[in-house]
Enzyme design. Structure first.
Site, mmCIF file in Angstrom:
data_model
loop_
_atom_site.group_PDB
_atom_site.id
_atom_site.type_symbol
_atom_site.label_atom_id
_atom_site.label_comp_id
_atom_site.label_asym_id
_atom_site.label_seq_id
_atom_site.Cartn_x
_atom_site.Cartn_y
_atom_site.Cartn_z
ATOM 1 N N THR A 43 39.089 36.252 33.885
ATOM 2 C CA THR A 43 39.497 37.445 34.423
ATOM 3 C C THR A 43 40.336 37.290 35.730
ATOM 4 O OG1 THR A 43 38.564 39.624 35.619
ATOM 5 C CG2 THR A 43 37.253 37.684 36.009
ATOM 6 N N THR A 84 43.634 29.054 36.138
ATOM 7 C CA THR A 84 44.736 29.827 36.525
ATOM 8 C C THR A 84 44.688 30.678 37.798
ATOM 9 O OG1 THR A 84 44.236 31.446 34.768
ATOM 10 C CG2 THR A 84 45.664 29.536 34.175
ATOM 11 N N CYS A 85 43.421 31.365 37.921
ATOM 12 C CA CYS A 85 43.406 32.328 38.867
ATOM 13 C C CYS A 85 43.465 31.768 40.207
ATOM 14 C CB CYS A 85 42.076 33.034 38.620
ATOM 15 S SG CYS A 85 41.846 33.888 37.263
ATOM 16 N N ALA A 86 42.978 30.366 40.511
ATOM 17 C CA ALA A 86 43.371 29.552 41.706
ATOM 18 C C ALA A 86 44.276 28.659 41.670
ATOM 19 C CB ALA A 86 41.767 29.111 42.027
#
Length: 1453
Positions: free
Chosen positions: A1071, A1419-1421
């Protein structure tokens, strides 16, 4: 966890404490009644709570003792002497001493408090047994309900059992048995660790605190001391006000003793923990007890976390320290100085914070400041500040945060301001070189991105750099009214009572005779090389910063630094120093500036130059306009001193003739516009013979020669005032010279073409780097600063008025207001505080507050009518508010919409041309702007742009942004003359005006928070200002198997909504940002499938495999990704090397004939692109340049085919050449037979046209007839021109009209597509698809972050950078998509990637080689977990395997 929950409660208690002075510690009970509402404090005093005499005597005794404990150290001996004198004066020898009396009073107070606490416990228990609710606790019914629900909270509720438990614990603590005491301490720690201030309301701090402190003295029992210390810490967590009681009962010296003894490490750490809590509320009490030396003496013996706590405690003790207490920190300064070389960032930042607070406390005491710097503070801090320029290459032990850098700069400026000796040391340490590196790093970064130098750092940080540079030189003597006026305007708001003028130097009038140099001035006289080195490194940068700065304070500070350099530079070398700087041209527009402070500083610098170098600057000021500007009232003294007394200057001003060059330029303007001369302008002169015989040609050559002269060429002022700009504009673009009749129209147009050819030839406009044209463009851009008068609508006047106050000045004042408080009570409370006047004189203050916002509203506003009503209450009258219908969106300064305007012939909407003319001419810049626009059309290779500081200042004003009160010139210039502004500035304008108010405020807030977080008091102030709510987020969950259909539905529902779109996938746990970015990339991939029949492609259209630039990225490598790739292997993607462009479809004028699915998908694509741009996401749809030109409303023709299909363009271009030759032969006339023969002989590579096998169908699309029955009509030499025209129209206009209209409609559903008008096709591609850049190893290493096992010097990092540098473009795009979710970087490249790409070490399991693992990502960070591979070859193989195989889902790694 519990301490984090109670943190806000502790802050509230602290904010409610009354101001008790620097040396007073309030008692906890005094804080209970200190919170009063506004109406109570202003209307009437609060009623006093009745209290027994016993309580009163106890309270009085404790408060008195507390005051004595915290009074200044210098007062203690005095009291002792007085007591001794009293004792020896007449008292009996058997009288107890003062110390014995205080001890007895304290013991009596303890006994009284104990009795009162026991009575409270007994009475509460009795009330509970009787069924009555306890004081301060929940009702009996609530307790019963909680028991039925099984809450199990009996121990937390102040019920009878809890009172009994506390009574039992108290009895155990007072008992003689140590084992019982230990058990009671353990139980007390358990109760306090889970207690809150409400649940512990029955606990008497005055009883438990002295008992715990007495147990802390049991040196023979370390367990007892440890538990007692832990209980006190828990007590401060549960009841924050208990810290005052610990201070009162002398617990602080005891903690310091336990920390200094360091006999038991656990006890020492617990004592340090207690001191940290106490230092937050009572820093002076801890400091007086020897806390500073205690926490720093053995700091190296503790673990890193404990070391950070120790230094943070020391920093707390330095807060608000009175200068009289400087001796308390003198012994600890060497210990703090040694820590400036520590390698831990957090510890180092706390050390810097401690020094910054000490420097602020001693800012007006030179001996104390020199004491701080005696242990090598200056070289260490300069080394740290050097890390701002090159974080990875400086000598600094570690890079610190931007807030710490700003704090260090402010501290150095404070040291310079307070001590002449330290200022000289900084100059000798070459501090100017450090500042040069910092400012030049800004300039280098700005050149690469197109921003001004001042944009690359927060305003506050840049201001502190200039403030330090300003303090390195002595204050300017105040003999000139210009310098005095500027000093008043630039003086800081907060002035010290010790020095209200804000300067350390004495004030002396230069007209009063010879002035004795101050100590700082004498240092420069003794060592003139110091100021020479300072000037050589910084003077040019001051000019550069002023030109690019947005903030008015930064601009004024840079001017003040320049004025100091000119004043203190040795007169003998000043001529050589200023020779390389165009100071006269720099000062001219400032003298007539709307900023009064800048104008006064410019006049002061002009006065210095005219005094020191009159022979040089008399002529320069005449030519640059300073002399002409001296007629203004603000420059009356300058005019009297230097103009009126000089006959030459006085005559030039009186006659208006100006310099010789100005007169020559006026003559050249006449030669270009006079139709009576022998020139191309005269319609009677034939266009034959040598060009040198024409007067206008000779004038152009002379102008080019004048522009090319170095030093004595054309000045900006002369060009603007000579009339040459208007003459050139008329000469090149005059439409009135073209007659309406056809006979003479061709001749007039031919004359214009000749003039254009002459101008281009003489100015070099046809060259890639034109010499004369480039100089002319530069002069015209400089002329804008002289002729333009663009008004700004700004709400913040603090930069120009030092006495004004803004909301930030009251950010730390938290006032509790009762819900039923009247508006009148609030008004009475706010008036005197907002205007700085006593409460009895609030009438005038009301006038000022009533006029807030009047700069943005008309003068007849109803609210502003209160200005002239004196003492009348603002809320005491009825005001009528008049409303009107809201303005159109584009009328609010949006730009590019229905109200957009462009010059004639731009190829865009010409509806608002009259508005452009009125807007620009109203501000005096019409002719210059129009000529610049025309020259830009001739040659777009410009090396410099117009300064965007005015627009940037306007866009960063919050009130103008919220009220949409931008001046009309903002949208006018950005849309009509976009070439004047950098790409970054136009992008900022788009974000501020087209993306909605919420996103505009978020952008402004992010920028302001970046600047405000770098203030020295970055605690409460920045927290209080960060109250802007986050944007709403819309989460959707879709299926990967039906990605495109789901995406179409999602965009139909949510594209037009202001919420940020976040995407998740069914069956996956990922997410946030990563899945969302991948959503846009995957949808872009699916839209390029050939089966959709959406795009025009070449004859070799289909690739057997998808391009390597678009593999599906994942959160972690997956074993089942091969099946996903096998599905994609059979998908055929269009091959469009020049970019995507709609596939032509035969259609009617209304768009009928195009499949509904195609229209639906193009509408979806428009929404997708607009939503991605709105949310700051990226797509992977590289459109062809003609696609973007269509969005910009440009007319498309045959030349645009070159950017779509070069091969087809070459063929059609050759056919068009044959058609043009046929037309020329027909126009030339002659015998019909000869003409027919000549036409028939026209061939394409020897082949007649009618044998080429062409018919009137679109090449590559046999079903697309160019005209009815076109499949049966052959192309011949006679209809060849029609064929080329129809093919071009079908490919670029007629065959794609409905598709492009659908795209525009879908895009405008989110925000108007016309808002993209200021951008070029290449810039639009960057906005939609991001940037492409090669990763250079030396550059990339500065933009990456390394953690958890890796540093910049690790071998694995070196291998990784080598592998990345060797990747192809497609592989690099795959790597980016694997790590970030998008195959491209955001606008600005890797430097703008947020969060920063972080590389950490992936630890293998025990006994497993790192080579067996694949890298994984979050990928979010932007978080890459990379194993420490054995070699670079293994790393390359594993990385390529991961980005190719790890696809298909976001799962846990």
């Amino acid at each position: 966890m519990k301490r984090e929950v109670l943190e806000p409660s502790r802050r509230k208690t602290q904010a409610a404490l009354p101001a008790a002075g620097a040396c007073r510690t309030p008692h906890p009970r005094a804080t209970r009644s200190s919170k009063r509402s506004v109406s109570e404090r202003e209307a009437q005093p609060a009623p006093k709570r009745p209290r027994s005499d016993k309580g009163k005597s106890k309270q009085r005794s404790m408060d008195t003792t507390s005051e004595r404990a915290d009074e200044p150290a210098g007062d203690a001996p005095r009291r002792g002497n007085e007591a001794a004198a009293s004792s020896s004066g007449g008292g009996s020898s058997h009288e107890p001493s003062a110390a014995q009396q205080r001890a007895e009073a304290r013991q009596a107070a303890l006994e009284a408090a104990e009795r009162e606490a026991l009575e409270m416990l007994d009475e509460s228990s009795a009330r509970a047994r009787a069924g009555a609710p306890s004081w301060g606790g929940p009702s009996h019914a609530l307790q019963g309900l909680l028991r039925k629900l099984g809450a199990g909270l009996d121990d937390l509720l102040p019920s009878a059992s809890s009172h009994g438990r506390l009574k039992t614990i108290l009895a155990g603590l007072k008992g003689p048995d140590e084992s019982m005491q230990l058990a009671s301490l353990t139980e007390l720690c358990e109760v306090l660790s889970i207690g809150t201030e409400e649940s512990m309301s029955s606990l008497s701090v005055d009883v438990f605190t002295p008992l715990l402190i007495s147990l802390l003295r049991q040196e023979h029992n370390p367990d007892m001391m440890l538990l007692a210390s832990r209980a006190l810490c828990h007590l401060m967590d549960a009841i924050p006000s208990s810290s005052a009681a610990i201070v009162h009962f002398d617990g602080v010296p005891l903690f310091c003793e336990r920390l200094l003894s360091i006999e038991y490490i656990d006890l020492a750490e617990q004592a340090l923990h207690a001191l940290e809590k106490l230092s937050q509320e009572h820093p002076l009490a801890v400091l007086r007890a020897g806390g500073m030396l205690a926490v720093l003496q053995y700091v190296d013996f503790f673990a890193m976390g404990v070391q950070r706590r120790a230094v943070a405690t020391a920093a707390n003790m330095c807060r608000g320290l009175p200068v009289e207490c400087a001796h308390l920190v003198a012994d600890s300064v060497p210990l703090l100085s040694n820590l400036l070389s520590h390698h831990d960032q957090k510890l180092l930042e706390n050390v810097c914070l401690a020094f910054a607070r000490l420097a602020e406390a001693f800012s007006y005491s030179a001996p104390q400041l020199e004491m701080l710097a005696a242990q090598g503070l200056l070289p260490n801090v300069l080394r740290l500040v050097g890390g701002m320029a090159s974080p990875g290459q400086s000598d600094a032990p570690v890079a610190v945060s931007d807030a710490t850098y700003t704090m260090l700069l402010r501290m150095l400026a404070t040291l310079c301001h307070g001590s002449a000796s330290l200022c000289k040391q900084l100059l000798q340490l070459d501090a100017s070189s450090t500042l040069h590196d910092v400012l030049s790093a800004d300039a280098t970064a700005s050149q690469g991105s197109g921003f001004a130098a001042a944009i690359s750092r927060p305003h506050d940080q840049l201001y502190q750099v200039l403030a330090l540079a300003h303090e390195l030189l002595p204050p300017l003597p105040k003999g000139s009214p210009f310098s005095a006026g500027a000093a008043r305007l630039l003086a800081p708001k907060r002035r010290s009572k010790r020095n209200p003028e804000g300067e350390a130097a004495p004030v002396a009038d230069s007209s009063a005779g010879e002035r004795t140099p101050t100590e700082r001035e004498q240092a420069l006289l003794d060592q003139p090389e110091l100021v020479e080195l300072y000037a050589s490194r910084l003077f040019a940068l001051f000019m550069h910063v002023h030109s690019g700065a947005v903030n008015a304070s930064v601009r004024s500070k840079s001017l003040s630094c320049m004025a100091k350099v000119l004043h203190f530079y040795p007169a003998a070398g000043l001529r050589d120093m200023v020779r390389s700087h165009a100071i006269a041209a720099f000062l001219a527009p400032l003298i007539t500036s709307q900023e009064h402070a800048s104008a006064l500083l410019a006049l002061h610098m002009a006065e210095i130059l005219m005094t020191k170098l009159p022979a040089v600057y008399t002529d320069k000021f005449l030519r640059e306009g300073e002399v002409a500007a001296s007629v203004a009232s603000r420059a009356a003294r300058f005019h009297e001193m230097f103009v009126s007394s000089n006959p030459t200057l006085a005559a030039a001003v009186t006659s208006g003739e100006g310099s010789a060059t100005l007169r020559k330029l006026r003559s050249l303007a006449t030669s270009l516009s006079d139709e009576s001369l022998y020139s191309t302008v005269n319609p009677k002169v034939p266009l034959a013979g040598s060009w040198t015989t024409f007067a206008d040609v000779r004038a152009l050559r002379q102008l080019a020669s004048l522009l090319d002269e170095v030093g004595d060429g054309v000045s900006t002022f002369e060009l603007a005032k000579s009339g040459l700009v208007e003459a050139l504009l008329t000469y090149l673009t005059d439409a009135d010279a073209v007659p309406a009749d056809v006979a003479n129209r061709a001749a007039a147009l031919e004359r214009r073409r000749v003039r254009l050819r002459v101008f281009c030839a003489e100015s070099g406009a046809v060259a890639q780097a034109p010499p004369a044209l480039g100089l002319l463009v530069g002069k015209l851009q400089d002329a804008l600063n002289i002729v333009e008068r663009l008004p700004l609508v700004l709400s913040d006047s603090s930069s120009s008025d030092p006495h004004s106050h803004g909301l930030k000045d009251y950010a730390t004042n938290v006032v509790l207001i009762e819900p039923l408080a009247t508006v009148g009570a609030i008004e009475d409370f706010l008036w005197p505080k907002s205007a700085g006047v006593p409460a009895g004189r609030g009438g005038k203050a009301r006038q000022g507050l009533a006029s807030v916002g009047s700069s943005l509203r008309p003068g007849n506003s109803a609210v502003t009518a209160a200005e002239g009503r004196g003492r009348q209450r603002l809320w005491g009258a009825v005001y009528t508010l008049t409303y009107r219908l809201p303005m159109e969106v584009d009328e609010l300064g949006g730009g590019g919409g229905r109200g957009s305007v462009e010059p004639a012939g731009s190829g865009r909407s010409s509806e608002g041309e009259e508005g452009v003319r009125c807007a620009v001419e109203a501000h005096g810049a019409g002719a210059v702007l129009k000529l610049l626009w025309f020259l830009h059309r001739l040659n777009e290779h410009w090396a410099r742009l117009y300064s965007t500081a005015e627009l940037m200042r306007q866009l960063q004003d919050p009130l103008a942004l919220c009220s949409r009160s931008f001046p009309s010139w903002c949208a006018t210039l950005v849309n009509a003359y976009p070439f004047l502004f950098s790409f970054g500035t136009r992008r900022l304008f788009l974000h501020s005006t087209a993306f909605g108010l919420s996103r505009a405020l978020q952008r402004l807030h992010a920028h302001a928070h970046e600047a405000s977080s770098s203030s020295a008091s970055s605690g409460a102030e920045s927290r209080l200002e960060s109250r802007l709510g986050r944007l709403p987020r819309q989460k959707v969950r879709i299926s990967r198997s039906r990605l495109l259909d789901s995406a179409v539905r999602v965009m139909e529902l949510y594209a037009a909504q202001p919420a940020l779109l976040e995407v998740e996938y069914f069956g996956e746990v990922g997410t946030g940002l990563g899945p969302t970015l991948e959503f846009y990339a995957l949808v872009s991939h699916d839209l390029r499938k050939a089966e959709l029949d959406l795009w025009y492609h070449e004859e070799q259209p289909i690739s057997d495999e998808p391009p390597a630039a678009a593999p599906d990225s994942t959160e972690a490598p997956l074993g089942g990704a091969a099946a996903e790739r096998a599905r994609d292997k059979h998908e055929k993607l269009v091959h469009a090397p020049c970019g995507l462009f709609p596939r032509p479809v035969a259609q009617e004028a209304d768009g009928s004939g195009v499949p509904k699915r195609t229209i639906q998908l193009f509408t979806f694509i428009g929404r997708l692109c607009a939503k991605a741009m709105l949310d700051g996401r990226l797509v992977d749809l590289c459109f062809a340049p003609p696609f973007y030109r269509h969005l910009l409303c440009c007319e498309l023709g045959l030349e645009d085919l070159h950017d779509l299909s070069p091969q087809l363009f070459r063929s059609l271009h050759q056919l068009q050449a044959l058609a043009s030759e046929r037309s020329r032969l027909l126009r030339a006339g002659g015998k019909p037979a000869e003409v027919a023969a000549a036409v028939a002989s026209l061939t394409l590579h020897g082949c007649p046209v009618d044998q080429l096998g062409l018919d009137f169908t679109l090449p590559g699309f046999p079903d697309f007839e160019l005209k009815p029955g076109g499949a049966d009509v052959d192309v011949t030499i006679d209809n060849l021109g029609e064929y080329v025209r129809l093919v071009t129209d079908a490919l670029l206009v007629g065959g794609v009209r409905a598709q492009l209209a659908a795209f525009r409609q879908g895009f405008s559903d989110v925000f108007l597509v016309s808002r993209l008008a200021p951008f070029t096709p290449s810039e639009l591609d960057v906005l939609l698809n991001g940037a492409r850049e090669r990763w250079d190893k030396a550059t990339v290493i500065e933009l990456l972050k390394f953690d958890h096992g890796y540093t910049r010097s690790s071998a694995a990092i070196s291998h990784l950078l080598d592998v990345i540098a060797d990747l192809t473009d497609a592989q690099l795009a795959s790597f980016l998509k694997f790590v970030t979710g998008s195959p491209r970087l955001p606008v600005g490249g890797l430097a703008r990637l947020s969060p920063r790409l972080t590389i950490v070490q992936k630890k293998p399991e025990s006994g497993v080689s790192p080579d067996a693992y694949l890298p994984s990502v979050m990928t979010c960070a932007n978080y890459l977990k990379l194993p420490d591979y054995s070699s670079k070859e293994v790393m390359r193989e594993r990385i390529l395997t991961a980005i190719n195989e790890g696809q298909g889902a976001f799962l846990l790694s």
